[in-house]
Enzyme design. Structure first.
Site, PDB file in Angstrom:
ATOM      1  N   ASP A 204       0.999  -1.201  -0.028  1.00 48.17           N
ATOM      2  CA  ASP A 204       0.083  -0.061  -0.008  1.00 48.17           C
ATOM      3  C   ASP A 204       1.088   1.173  -0.141  1.00 48.17           C
ATOM      4  O   ASP A 204       1.912   1.207   0.564  1.00 48.17           O
ATOM      5  CB  ASP A 204      -0.857   0.075   1.092  1.00 48.17           C
ATOM      6  N   ASP A 206       0.556   3.709   1.529  1.00 46.42           N
ATOM      7  CA  ASP A 206       0.507   4.815   3.038  1.00 46.42           C
ATOM      8  C   ASP A 206       0.998   3.937   4.136  1.00 46.42           C
ATOM      9  O   ASP A 206       0.991   4.355   5.107  1.00 46.42           O
ATOM     10  CB  ASP A 206      -0.909   5.061   3.091  1.00 46.42           C
ATOM     11  N   TRP A 266     -13.445  -1.780  -1.045  1.00 45.38           N
ATOM     12  CA  TRP A 266     -12.673  -2.127   0.176  1.00 45.38           C
ATOM     13  C   TRP A 266     -12.894  -3.424   0.730  1.00 45.38           C
ATOM     14  O   TRP A 266     -14.080  -3.985   0.810  1.00 45.38           O
ATOM     15  CB  TRP A 266     -12.881  -1.019   1.082  1.00 45.38           C
ATOM     16  N   GLU A 269      -9.972  -8.824  -0.291  1.00 48.93           N
ATOM     17  CA  GLU A 269      -9.140  -9.377  -1.281  1.00 48.93           C
ATOM     18  C   GLU A 269      -7.850  -9.908  -0.625  1.00 48.93           C
ATOM     19  O   GLU A 269      -7.241 -10.929  -0.907  1.00 48.93           O
ATOM     20  CB  GLU A 269      -8.809  -8.460  -2.031  1.00 48.93           C
ATOM     21  N   ASP A 270      -7.458  -9.354   0.490  1.00 52.94           N
ATOM     22  CA  ASP A 270      -6.213 -10.018   1.150  1.00 52.94           C
ATOM     23  C   ASP A 270      -6.317 -11.113   1.999  1.00 52.94           C
ATOM     24  O   ASP A 270      -5.438 -12.007   2.049  1.00 52.94           O
ATOM     25  CB  ASP A 270      -5.519  -8.605   2.339  1.00 52.94           C
ATOM     26  N   MET A 296       1.070   3.875   9.530  1.00 55.05           N
ATOM     27  CA  MET A 296       0.377   4.015   8.433  1.00 55.05           C
ATOM     28  C   MET A 296       0.012   5.637   8.239  1.00 55.05           C
ATOM     29  O   MET A 296      -0.422   6.497   9.254  1.00 55.05           O
ATOM     30  CB  MET A 296      -0.997   3.485   8.316  1.00 55.05           C
ATOM     31  N   HIS A 299      -5.695   8.822   6.967  1.00 52.81           N
ATOM     32  CA  HIS A 299      -6.270   9.234   5.785  1.00 52.81           C
ATOM     33  C   HIS A 299      -7.807   8.738   6.129  1.00 52.81           C
ATOM     34  O   HIS A 299      -8.227   7.932   6.678  1.00 52.81           O
ATOM     35  CB  HIS A 299      -5.827   8.750   4.722  1.00 52.81           C
ATOM     36  N   ARG A 301     -11.555   7.581   4.099  1.00 53.39           N
ATOM     37  CA  ARG A 301     -11.827   6.494   3.019  1.00 53.39           C
ATOM     38  C   ARG A 301     -11.901   7.500   1.822  1.00 53.39           C
ATOM     39  O   ARG A 301     -12.434   8.427   1.525  1.00 53.39           O
ATOM     40  CB  ARG A 301     -13.148   5.960   3.521  1.00 53.39           C
TER      41      ARG A 301
HETATM   42  N1  UDH Z   1      -5.526   3.049  -3.111  1.00 53.35           N
HETATM   43  C1  UDH Z   1      -5.516   4.390  -3.610  1.00 53.35           C
HETATM   44  N2  UDH Z   1      -6.491   5.249  -3.860  1.00 53.35           N
HETATM   45  C2  UDH Z   1      -7.750   4.796  -3.628  1.00 53.35           C
HETATM   46  C3  UDH Z   1      -7.659   3.792  -2.952  1.00 53.35           C
HETATM   47  C4  UDH Z   1      -6.838   2.846  -2.391  1.00 53.35           C
HETATM   48  O1  UDH Z   1      -4.113   4.658  -3.875  1.00 53.35           O
HETATM   49  O2  UDH Z   1      -8.583   5.549  -3.777  1.00 53.35           O
HETATM   50  C5  UDH Z   1      -4.372   2.240  -2.684  1.00 53.35           C
HETATM   51  C6  UDH Z   1      -3.452   2.877  -1.773  1.00 53.35           C
HETATM   52  O3  UDH Z   1      -2.042   2.140  -2.087  1.00 53.35           O
HETATM   53  C7  UDH Z   1      -3.810   2.224  -0.530  1.00 53.35           C
HETATM   54  C8  UDH Z   1      -4.260   0.804  -0.702  1.00 53.35           C
HETATM   55  O4  UDH Z   1      -4.610   1.040  -2.064  1.00 53.35           O
HETATM   56  O5  UDH Z   1      -2.906   2.338   0.440  1.00 53.35           O
HETATM   57  C9  UDH Z   1      -5.086   0.232   0.247  1.00 53.35           C
HETATM   58  O6  UDH Z   1      -6.389   1.216   0.406  1.00 53.35           O
HETATM   59  P1  UDH Z   1      -6.847   1.869   1.739  1.00 53.35           P
HETATM   60  O7  UDH Z   1      -5.713   2.633   2.271  1.00 53.35           O
HETATM   61  O8  UDH Z   1      -8.182   2.586   1.337  1.00 53.35           O
HETATM   62  O9  UDH Z   1      -7.008   0.872   2.622  1.00 53.35           O
HETATM   63  P2  UDH Z   1      -6.999   0.742   4.223  1.00 53.35           P
HETATM   64  O10 UDH Z   1      -7.409  -0.589   4.594  1.00 53.35           O
HETATM   65  O11 UDH Z   1      -7.966   2.151   4.734  1.00 53.35           O
HETATM   66  O12 UDH Z   1      -5.717   1.149   4.476  1.00 53.35           O
HETATM   67  C10 UDH Z   1      -9.381   1.786   4.508  1.00 53.35           C
HETATM   68  C11 UDH Z   1      -9.830   3.162   4.769  1.00 53.35           C
HETATM   69  C12 UDH Z   1      -9.840   3.730   6.063  1.00 53.35           C
HETATM   70  C13 UDH Z   1     -10.738   4.788   6.713  1.00 53.35           C
HETATM   71  C14 UDH Z   1     -10.494   5.252   7.875  1.00 53.35           C
HETATM   72  C15 UDH Z   1     -11.333   6.287   8.475  1.00 53.35           C
HETATM   73  N3  UDH Z   1     -10.957   6.617   9.865  1.00 53.35           N
HETATM   74  C1  NGS Z   2     -10.588  -7.263   7.587  1.00 45.51           C
HETATM   75  C2  NGS Z   2     -10.727  -7.086   6.253  1.00 45.51           C
HETATM   76  C3  NGS Z   2      -9.308  -7.117   5.551  1.00 45.51           C
HETATM   77  C4  NGS Z   2      -8.841  -5.797   6.145  1.00 45.51           C
HETATM   78  C5  NGS Z   2      -8.631  -6.053   7.655  1.00 45.51           C
HETATM   79  C6  NGS Z   2      -7.801  -4.806   8.146  1.00 45.51           C
HETATM   80  O1  NGS Z   2     -11.833  -6.954   8.267  1.00 45.51           O
HETATM   81  O2  NGS Z   2      -9.554  -6.965   4.114  1.00 45.51           O
HETATM   82  O3  NGS Z   2      -9.963  -6.086   8.244  1.00 45.51           O
HETATM   83  O4  NGS Z   2      -8.450  -3.718   7.657  1.00 45.51           O
HETATM   84  N1  NGS Z   2     -11.542  -8.145   5.768  1.00 45.51           N
HETATM   85  C7  NGS Z   2     -12.820  -8.385   5.430  1.00 45.51           C
HETATM   86  O5  NGS Z   2     -13.592  -7.267   5.561  1.00 45.51           O
HETATM   87  C8  NGS Z   2     -13.142  -9.604   4.949  1.00 45.51           C
HETATM   88  S1  NGS Z   2      -7.935  -2.180   7.685  1.00 45.51           S
HETATM   89  O6  NGS Z   2      -8.426  -1.880   9.068  1.00 45.51           O
HETATM   90  O7  NGS Z   2      -6.541  -2.076   7.641  1.00 45.51           O
HETATM   91  O8  NGS Z   2      -8.614  -1.337   7.001  1.00 45.51           O
HETATM   92  O9  NGS Z   2      -7.321  -5.854   5.304  1.00 45.51           O
END
Ligand code: UDH
Ligand code: NGS
Length: 358
Positions: A204, A206, A266, A269-270, A296, A299, A301
């Site tokens: 990722d 971030d 979101w 997939e992992d 991290m 940021h 959503r």
């Molecule tokens: N990514 C992008 N652009 C996007 C979405 C995702 O570049 O519009 C890439 C980026 O590399 C990111 C990765 O995909 O680090 C994973 O996406 P994510 O950062 O959205 O996933 P994460 O689980 O965060 O880290 C989920 C949203 C958290 C919301 C928290 C609100 N407090």
């Molecule tokens: C789980 C998600 C994963 C995700 C993890 C951490 O619940 O994809 O949380 O998410 N699995 C499902 O939803 C089935 S995080 O807090 O980093 O956004 O990676």
């Protein structure tokens, strides 16, 4: 008569003997001289092969007798000693580092601080031969500020880790729902078109490791690198967690048919990737919780990356879907590939949910 002749005879014999001796001396000297010359000529010929390889004039002045074979022999003789393999533990690692996101990053400064990084974000250590060629693949859309931090922290770290690496930013073109895993598959395929990478780190944009002993390379089992993130209070959120940063060798990635292409939005997939690994008889390798610390960039959503409502159904069916959803079904269209000083940017149409790329 006898008496008068005797001294003359002795004199005559002495003269002949002296003459013979002189002739012998002359012959030996001549032979010695000739021998030296033959030897010298051989040496000159041998050394000539070396000396002639350093023409004082332009290449056009090289004698036509200087054949390609001679050139190759010469190069082989004069090229530097082969490099040793890079050590298991890179010597310039510093361990825990302070990571913060308060200051703004200027990309030109990052570039100046990483002058050994070649165009497209490529680096090869000069002091040893890296055992793996690593493609770092980042799924991306509209996260320029995060990318600057990533480049700022990661380029120096990857160089300290003595990796032979390239950085690939895989940008999802358009406004369709984001698809992280499909972008990672695209990165795998596109990086392989560039070089014979044998290791792929999927990260990722971030996430920044806090300790450079967390090596961005591949192991004999798929590797999870983001094992203790600040947002999870430096703990694994659950045992099967495989999100954030992972490393798979080419063989490991192909063995699981790559990642799923059909997780739009979101989440999940992992977990699907984790299932694939287990269903193909592999396990997860991880650094310990101290070395695996990551920060991290906080940021919100992103638009068009809402939680995917289908994710729970999908991860329940990985065993079946992984056969036909993955590298063997991947369809996309590269719209643009640009080489920047610190990374390669690939803009790609991956279609949308139920829509193939145009
Ligand atoms: N990514 C992008 N652009 C996007 C979405 C995702 O570049 O519009 C890439 C980026 O590399 C990111 C990765 O995909 O680090 C994973 O996406 P994510 O950062 O959205 O996933 P994460 O689980 O965060 O880290 C989920 C949203 C958290 C919301 C928290 C609100 N407090
Ligand atoms: C789980 C998600 C994963 C995700 C993890 C951490 O619940 O994809 O949380 O998410 N699995 C499902 O939803 C089935 S995080 O807090 O980093 O956004 O990676």
């Amino acid at each position: 008569m006898m008496r008068s002749c005797a001294p003359g005879r002795v004199f005559q014999v002495s003269c002949v003997a002296l003459l013979a001796l002189s002739a012998l001396h002359l012959t030996v000297t001549l032979l010695y001289y000739l021998d030296i010359h033959v030897y010298t000529a051989q040496m000159v010929r041998r050394i000539g092969g070396l000396l002639i390889s350093q023409p004082t004039s332009s290449p056009a002045g090289i004698s036509p007798n200087f054949t390609a074979a001679a050139r190759n022999r010469t190069l082989a003789t004069t090229s530097p000693l082969p490099l040793q393999p890079c050590p298991e533990t890179p010597p310039r690692l510093v361990g825990p580092s302070r990571i913060e996101f308060s200051q703004s990053i200027n990309l030109e400064d990052v570039r100046q601080n990483n002058l050994l990084v070649r165009e497209g974000g490529r680096y090869t250590p000069s002091e040893c031969t890296a055992l793996q060629k690593v493609a770092v693949i980042i799924p991306f859309r509209d996260r320029d500020e995060h990318l600057k931090y990533w480049l700022y922290y990661l380029h120096p770290l990857l160089q300290r880790q003595q990796l032979d690496y390239g950085v690939y930013i895989i940008n999802q073109h358009g406004e369709e729902t984001f698809n992280r895993a499909k972008l990672l598959n695209v990165g795998f395929m596109e990086a392989l078109k560039e070089d014979n990478y044998n290791c792929f780190v999927f990260s990722d944009v971030d996430l920044i490791p806090m300790d450079d002993r967390n090596i961005y390379k591949c192991y004999n089992q798929p590797r999870h690198l983001a094992v203790s993130m600040d947002k999870f209070s430096f703990r694994l959120p659950y045992k099967q967690f495989f999100g954030g940063i992972s490393a798979l060798s080419r063989e490991q990635h192909e063995k699981i048919n790559g990642f799923p292409n059909d997780y739009w939005g979101w989440g999940g997939e992992d977990d699907d990737i984790y299932n694939r690994i287990v269903f193909r008889g592999m396990g997860i390798s991880r650094p310990d919780g101290v070395i695996g610390k990551c920060r991290m960039i906080v940021h919100r959503r992103d638009k068009k990356n809402e939680p995917n409502p289908q994710r729970f159904d999908r991860i329940a069916r990985t065993r079946q879907t992984m056969q036909n959803d993955g590298l063997n079904s991947l369809k996309y269209k590269v719209l643009q590939m640009r080489k920047y000083p610190l990374y390669t940017f690939i803009d790609v149409d991956i279609g949308g949910p139920g829509r193939p790329p145009s």
